[in-house]
Scaffold this active site. Structure first.
Site, PDB file in Angstrom:
ATOM      1  NE  ARG A   1      24.711  12.870 -15.888  1.00  0.00           N
ATOM      2  CZ  ARG A   1      24.768  13.440 -14.696  1.00  0.00           C
ATOM      3  NH1 ARG A   1      23.699  13.495 -13.932  1.00  0.00           N
ATOM      4  NH2 ARG A   1      25.887  13.972 -14.267  1.00  0.00           N
TER       5      ARG A   1
ATOM      6  CB  VAL B   1     -14.091  -7.479   7.069  1.00  0.00           C
ATOM      7  CG1 VAL B   1     -14.777  -7.169   8.405  1.00  0.00           C
ATOM      8  CG2 VAL B   1     -12.783  -8.218   7.297  1.00  0.00           C
TER       9      VAL B   1
ATOM     10  N   GLY C   1      10.153  -7.339 -10.710  1.00  0.00           N
ATOM     11  CA  GLY C   1       9.738  -8.373 -11.661  1.00  0.00           C
ATOM     12  C   GLY C   1      10.868  -9.372 -11.822  1.00  0.00           C
TER      13      GLY C   1
ATOM     14  CD  GLN D   1       9.236  -0.922  -8.775  1.00  0.00           C
ATOM     15  OE1 GLN D   1       8.957  -1.330  -9.880  1.00  0.00           O
ATOM     16  NE2 GLN D   1      10.346  -1.287  -8.153  1.00  0.00           N
TER      17      GLN D   1
ATOM     18  CB  ALA E   1      11.693   2.982 -21.755  1.00  0.00           C
TER      19      ALA E   1
ATOM     20  NE  ARG F   1     -14.448   0.256   3.378  1.00  0.00           N
ATOM     21  CZ  ARG F   1     -15.222   0.407   2.306  1.00  0.00           C
ATOM     22  NH1 ARG F   1     -14.939  -0.247   1.189  1.00  0.00           N
ATOM     23  NH2 ARG F   1     -16.272   1.194   2.350  1.00  0.00           N
TER      24      ARG F   1
ATOM     25  CG  ASP G   1       5.657  -9.646  -9.024  1.00  0.00           C
ATOM     26  OD1 ASP G   1       6.167  -8.515  -8.986  1.00  0.00           O
ATOM     27  OD2 ASP G   1       6.058 -10.608  -8.346  1.00  0.00           O
TER      28      ASP G   1
HETATM   29  O1  F6P Z   1       6.279 -10.585  -5.513  1.00  0.00           O
HETATM   30  C1  F6P Z   1       6.365  -9.227  -5.285  1.00  0.00           C
HETATM   31  C2  F6P Z   1       7.791  -8.744  -5.295  1.00  0.00           C
HETATM   32  O2  F6P Z   1       7.765  -7.368  -5.040  1.00  0.00           O
HETATM   33  C3  F6P Z   1       8.601  -9.054  -6.555  1.00  0.00           C
HETATM   34  O3  F6P Z   1       8.385  -8.151  -7.623  1.00  0.00           O
HETATM   35  C4  F6P Z   1      10.002  -8.971  -6.030  1.00  0.00           C
HETATM   36  O4  F6P Z   1      10.871  -9.706  -6.862  1.00  0.00           O
HETATM   37  C5  F6P Z   1       9.874  -9.559  -4.655  1.00  0.00           C
HETATM   38  O5  F6P Z   1       8.524  -9.375  -4.265  1.00  0.00           O
HETATM   39  C6  F6P Z   1      10.772  -8.957  -3.607  1.00  0.00           C
HETATM   40  O6  F6P Z   1      10.597  -9.674  -2.420  1.00  0.00           O
HETATM   41  P1  F6P Z   1      11.069  -9.171  -0.984  1.00  0.00           P
HETATM   42  O7  F6P Z   1      10.211  -8.023  -0.574  1.00  0.00           O
HETATM   43  O8  F6P Z   1      10.868 -10.366  -0.093  1.00  0.00           O
HETATM   44  O9  F6P Z   1      12.491  -8.769  -1.127  1.00  0.00           O
END
Ligand code: F6P
Length: 324
Positions: free
Chosen positions: A165, A26, A173, A256, A189, A23, A130
């Site tokens: 647990r 464009v 990543g 994610q 964590a 957006r 990432d």
């Molecule tokens: O590069 C983004 C990403 O989500 C990475 O974190 C992950 O390893 C990869 O893409 C997963 O790729 P795909 O959606 O092709 O399985």
């Protein structure tokens, strides 16, 4: 300034904020009197000359949506010399002056290959959850992915605490631990495993034993998918065989990548989108638009993909100290 013809595309793994970037591109280009074509499904759009004209109304009501309305793909054909040549021919045939590509490492590598065959201007936008591109403090989509994963960790913590647990939560990543670090630190964590460091299973077991002695009744271990061969499942198996304890596993996976972008991601995407248009107009090419220390910057593609963006080790140490 003569009116230009822009092509835009989104490529590689989708990231929340890609629509906001489209957006921004464009509308800024149209405001300045230029024409924009959208190449559909990433680099396939260039290979197949699958272009659609984009005006201000074509990018209405997409700012808040995850994914990318132009669709995306990973395109192996674009890695071949024939593929690059075909894409360059199609860009010439459609009289394109400038290409803006939104994506991650692979997308910017595609831009670098195309530069050798096509003499139009090429600007990249960092679109990947990432956050692994050098020269920009954050990439578009990272903040949203972190929020999504953090929300999941908070929920896991409720049930981990209730049942007393141990949980392993795998976040995305493959090669970088940026998501794992942010989520692990802000989710409290007990352990954060990242691809940048070797994993010592015995040391983790020792810390769990010490934690139990000090009164911990539940724990969360965040594992970046590339931190250990086999991911969280393999970590759980190896922990189990050393400690005898039971570990529950939750793989957050592609969750994610979706969802409405946060304000921060919308801001980054919108401002970089408009900035990329102006950069191409000014004759810039072969660079990624990014943001460093609150300033918009242009980073040569070779640096953005070639240099390693380092994880903040101090934050990792802090997370570990506070997980006592
Ligand atoms: O590069 C983004 C990403 O989500 C990475 O974190 C992950 O390893 C990869 O893409 C997963 O790729 P795909 O959606 O092709 O399985």
């Amino acid at each position: 300034m003569a009116h230009m013809r822009f092509a835009v595309l989104t490529s590689g793994g989708d990231a929340p904020g890609m629509n906001a970037a489209l957006r921004g591109i464009v509308r800024e280009a149209c405001f300045l009197g230029h024409h924009v074509l959208g190449a559909q499904r990433g680099y396939y759009g260039l290979l197949e000359a699958d272009f659609i004209p984009l005006g201000p109304r074509d990018v209405s009501n997409i700012l808040q949506r995850g994914g990318t309305f132009l669709h995306t793909s990973r395109c192996p054909e674009f890695r071949t010399p024939e593929g690059i040549k075909k894409a360059a021919e199609n860009l010439r045939a459609h009289h394109i002056d400038a290409l803006i590509a939104v994506g991650g490492n692979g997308t910017l590598q595609g831009c670098m290959a195309l530069e050798k065959e096509w003499d139009g201007k090429i600007i990249g936008l960092p679109g990947t959850i990432d956050n692994d591109l050098y020269g920009t403090d954050e990439t578009i989509g990272y903040d949203t992915a972190v929020s999504t994963a953090l929300d999941a960790i908070d929920k896991i913590r409720d049930t981990a605490m209730s049942h007393e647990r141990f949980f392993l939560v795998e976040v995305m990543g493959r090669d970088s631990g940026f998501i794992a670090l942010q989520v692990g630190l802000n989710g409290g964590a007990e352990e954060i495993l990242v691809p940048e460091e070797p994993v010592d299973i015995q040391a983790i077991v020792d810390r769990f034993v010490a934690g139990k002695k000090s009164g911990k009744t539940s724990s969360i271990l965040v594992v970046a998918e590339g931190a250990y061969p086999g991911g969280a499942a393999a970590v759980a198996k190896d922990l189990r065989s050393l400690s005898g304890d039971d570990y529950r596993i939750c793989v957050l996976g592609h969750l994610q990548r979706g969802g409405s972008p946060t304000a921060r991601d919308r801001m980054l995407a919108t401002s970089l989108g408009a900035f990329a248009v102006r950069a191409a107009m000014a004759g810039e090419s072969g660079k990624m638009a990014g943001e460093a220390s609150n300033k918009m910057v242009l980073v040569p593609f070779a640096d953005a993909v070639g240099k390693k963006k380092e994880l903040d080790r101090e934050l990792l140490d802090l997370a570990r100290r506070l997980a006592m």
